[in-house]
Design a protein around this motif. Structure first.
Motif, PDB file in Angstrom:
ATOM      1  N   VAL A   6      25.494   3.618  37.506  1.00  0.00           N
ATOM      2  CA  VAL A   6      25.200   4.524  36.398  1.00  0.00           C
ATOM      3  C   VAL A   6      25.131   3.682  35.126  1.00  0.00           C
ATOM      4  CG1 VAL A   6      26.003   6.495  35.055  1.00  0.00           C
ATOM      5  CG2 VAL A   6      26.382   6.436  37.538  1.00  0.00           C
ATOM      6  N   LYS A   7      24.072   3.838  34.369  1.00  0.00           N
ATOM      7  CA  LYS A   7      23.867   3.039  33.168  1.00  0.00           C
ATOM      8  C   LYS A   7      25.008   3.258  32.176  1.00  0.00           C
ATOM      9  CE  LYS A   7      19.689   2.974  31.840  1.00  0.00           C
ATOM     10  NZ  LYS A   7      18.398   3.439  31.280  1.00  0.00           N
ATOM     11  N   ASN A   8      25.574   2.159  31.676  1.00  0.00           N
ATOM     12  CA  ASN A   8      26.643   2.289  30.679  1.00  0.00           C
ATOM     13  C   ASN A   8      26.073   2.165  29.257  1.00  0.00           C
ATOM     14  OD1 ASN A   8      26.528  -0.576  30.038  1.00  0.00           O
ATOM     15  ND2 ASN A   8      27.742  -0.966  31.897  1.00  0.00           N
ATOM     16  N   VAL A   9      26.922   2.389  28.274  1.00  0.00           N
ATOM     17  CA  VAL A   9      26.476   2.403  26.880  1.00  0.00           C
ATOM     18  C   VAL A   9      25.957   1.029  26.451  1.00  0.00           C
ATOM     19  CG1 VAL A   9      27.154   2.863  24.493  1.00  0.00           C
ATOM     20  CG2 VAL A   9      28.088   4.255  26.334  1.00  0.00           C
TER      21      VAL A   9
ATOM     22  N   ALA B  25      25.010  -9.154  12.371  1.00  0.00           N
ATOM     23  CA  ALA B  25      23.913 -10.035  11.950  1.00  0.00           C
ATOM     24  C   ALA B  25      22.584  -9.606  12.579  1.00  0.00           C
ATOM     25  CB  ALA B  25      24.226 -11.479  12.330  1.00  0.00           C
ATOM     26  N   ASP B  26      22.654  -8.782  13.592  1.00  0.00           N
ATOM     27  CA  ASP B  26      21.451  -8.295  14.271  1.00  0.00           C
ATOM     28  C   ASP B  26      20.820  -7.174  13.454  1.00  0.00           C
ATOM     29  OD1 ASP B  26      19.496  -7.263  15.967  1.00  0.00           O
ATOM     30  OD2 ASP B  26      20.742  -7.430  17.759  1.00  0.00           O
ATOM     31  N   GLU B  27      19.601  -7.375  12.984  1.00  0.00           N
ATOM     32  CA  GLU B  27      18.921  -6.382  12.163  1.00  0.00           C
ATOM     33  C   GLU B  27      18.599  -5.110  12.939  1.00  0.00           C
ATOM     34  OE1 GLU B  27      15.520  -8.202  10.438  1.00  0.00           O
ATOM     35  OE2 GLU B  27      16.684  -9.520   9.099  1.00  0.00           O
ATOM     36  N   ASP B  28      18.595  -5.197  14.266  1.00  0.00           N
ATOM     37  CA  ASP B  28      18.315  -4.021  15.092  1.00  0.00           C
ATOM     38  C   ASP B  28      19.554  -3.173  15.338  1.00  0.00           C
ATOM     39  OD1 ASP B  28      15.555  -4.547  15.503  1.00  0.00           O
ATOM     40  OD2 ASP B  28      16.070  -6.067  16.988  1.00  0.00           O
ATOM     41  N   GLY B  29      20.699  -3.633  14.842  1.00  0.00           N
ATOM     42  CA  GLY B  29      21.924  -2.877  15.010  1.00  0.00           C
ATOM     43  C   GLY B  29      22.740  -3.357  16.198  1.00  0.00           C
ATOM     44  N   PHE B  30      23.863  -2.697  16.421  1.00  0.00           N
ATOM     45  CA  PHE B  30      24.759  -3.165  17.481  1.00  0.00           C
ATOM     46  C   PHE B  30      25.638  -2.033  17.999  1.00  0.00           C
ATOM     47  CE2 PHE B  30      27.243  -3.444  13.608  1.00  0.00           C
ATOM     48  CZ  PHE B  30      28.518  -3.046  13.991  1.00  0.00           C
ATOM     49  N   PHE B  31      26.255  -2.280  19.141  1.00  0.00           N
ATOM     50  CA  PHE B  31      27.282  -1.411  19.700  1.00  0.00           C
ATOM     51  C   PHE B  31      28.520  -2.256  19.963  1.00  0.00           C
ATOM     52  CE2 PHE B  31      29.643  -0.164  23.510  1.00  0.00           C
ATOM     53  CZ  PHE B  31      30.075   1.103  23.138  1.00  0.00           C
TER      54      PHE B  31
ATOM     55  N   LEU C 152      22.469   0.672  27.724  1.00  0.00           N
ATOM     56  CA  LEU C 152      21.567   1.524  26.951  1.00  0.00           C
ATOM     57  C   LEU C 152      21.267   0.897  25.597  1.00  0.00           C
ATOM     58  CD1 LEU C 152      20.058   4.230  26.702  1.00  0.00           C
ATOM     59  CD2 LEU C 152      22.161   5.217  25.777  1.00  0.00           C
ATOM     60  N   ALA C 153      22.288   0.362  24.942  1.00  0.00           N
ATOM     61  CA  ALA C 153      22.087  -0.278  23.642  1.00  0.00           C
ATOM     62  C   ALA C 153      21.161  -1.491  23.759  1.00  0.00           C
ATOM     63  CB  ALA C 153      23.425  -0.693  23.043  1.00  0.00           C
ATOM     64  N   LYS C 154      21.315  -2.256  24.845  1.00  0.00           N
ATOM     65  CA  LYS C 154      20.454  -3.432  25.041  1.00  0.00           C
ATOM     66  C   LYS C 154      18.991  -3.020  25.212  1.00  0.00           C
ATOM     67  CE  LYS C 154      21.558  -7.021  25.003  1.00  0.00           C
ATOM     68  NZ  LYS C 154      21.753  -7.924  23.825  1.00  0.00           N
TER      69      LYS C 154
ATOM     70  N   LYS D 117      19.661  -3.892  20.768  1.00  0.00           N
ATOM     71  CA  LYS D 117      20.846  -4.026  19.924  1.00  0.00           C
ATOM     72  C   LYS D 117      21.817  -5.039  20.519  1.00  0.00           C
ATOM     73  CE  LYS D 117      20.468   0.748  18.330  1.00  0.00           C
ATOM     74  NZ  LYS D 117      19.867   0.367  17.027  1.00  0.00           N
ATOM     75  N   SER D 118      22.547  -5.732  19.646  1.00  0.00           N
ATOM     76  CA  SER D 118      23.613  -6.619  20.104  1.00  0.00           C
ATOM     77  C   SER D 118      24.791  -5.769  20.562  1.00  0.00           C
ATOM     78  CB  SER D 118      24.048  -7.566  18.981  1.00  0.00           C
ATOM     79  OG  SER D 118      23.006  -8.464  18.662  1.00  0.00           O
ATOM     80  N   THR D 119      25.563  -6.307  21.497  1.00  0.00           N
ATOM     81  CA  THR D 119      26.643  -5.508  22.080  1.00  0.00           C
ATOM     82  C   THR D 119      27.901  -6.343  22.261  1.00  0.00           C
ATOM     83  OG1 THR D 119      25.804  -6.024  24.302  1.00  0.00           O
ATOM     84  CG2 THR D 119      25.082  -3.939  23.306  1.00  0.00           C
TER      85      THR D 119
END
Length: 224
Positions: free
Chosen positions: A13-16, A151-157, A19-21, A25-27
């Motif tokens: 099952v896909k985890n958060v 630092a990731d402009e695409d956001g992060f989790f 999904l963020a990747k 997004k950086s995780t």
């Protein structure tokens, strides 16, 4: 038996983090428990064996999508890295050839720079952080992870776990548990400060479960 990242039929099952990747997004995962503990493992692996820390470490090395994983768990990783995986190379060789930094001390971990195609796994204690006074603090690990990931402009989790309070609560150690709750609160302060400075941040603080049936009496409050 407790499953990690799979359904009752043992299908992944896909985890958060995954999904963020998918949204570029950086995780990151931060805990003062072992990184092979149930909560960090649930965000990084797909297994039907919660208690098999060796297998969890192997899966975190090969298949986890998190850019940074920071916590305890050095004993499990030390046991794994010399082993040979299915491709005929050791896990240590796999990490080296896949740009995975395995940090065993905080100085190495906090100096890591996130780059495309690279990952950090930091195991800073043999198992979990056994005392609230252990260093680095959960707050410092949280602050460092926020700096790295933002630092990731695409956001992060980022998932942060105050896992050691569960251990002390199991032992009904009210003094250590109280200190651990305070340490967790300090980590939340770091997250709140970041969110205040970055208003597009969603911050969720939630509980896992209670153990030990701990209660504060007037005598306990005076002792603390």
């Amino acid at each position: 038996r407790t499953y990690l990242g799979v359904d009752s039929d043992k299908n992944s099952v896909k985890n958060v983090v995954e999904l963020a990747k998918e949204y570029s997004k950086s995780t990151g995962i931060v805990t003062n428990d072992s990184v092979t503990g149930a909560t960090p493992a649930a965000f990084t692996v797909h297994l039907s064996a919660r208690d098999d820390e060796t297998l969890i470490a192997q899966e975190q090395i090969v298949n986890a999508k998190a850019d940074i994983i920071i916590g305890g768990g050095a004993a499990a990783y030390t046991e794994v890295v010399a082993e040979t995986q299915s491709e005929g190379v050791t896990y240590e060789q796999y990490m080296s050839s896949n740009n995975i930094t395995w940090a065993k001390d905080w100085e190495t971990a906090k100096s890591y720079k996130i780059a495309e195609g690279s990952r950090l796994i930091a195991t800073l204690t043999d198992d979990y952080f056994k005392s609230y006074s252990d260093q680095p603090s959960l707050a410092e690990m949280t602050s460092t992870a926020l700096t790295m990931l933002s630092a990731d402009e695409d956001g992060f989790f980022l998932m942060v776990e105050g896992g050691t309070m569960d251990k002390s609560a199991h032992e009904v150690d009210i003094v250590e548990t109280s200190h651990q709750i305070i340490e967790f609160d300090k980590a939340v302060v770091e997250a709140v400060r970041f969110a205040a400075e970055n208003p597009d941040t969603l911050l969720i603080v939630t509980s896992d479960h209670d153990t030990g049936g701990c209660m504060l009496s007037s005598e306990a409050v005076a002792y603390i």
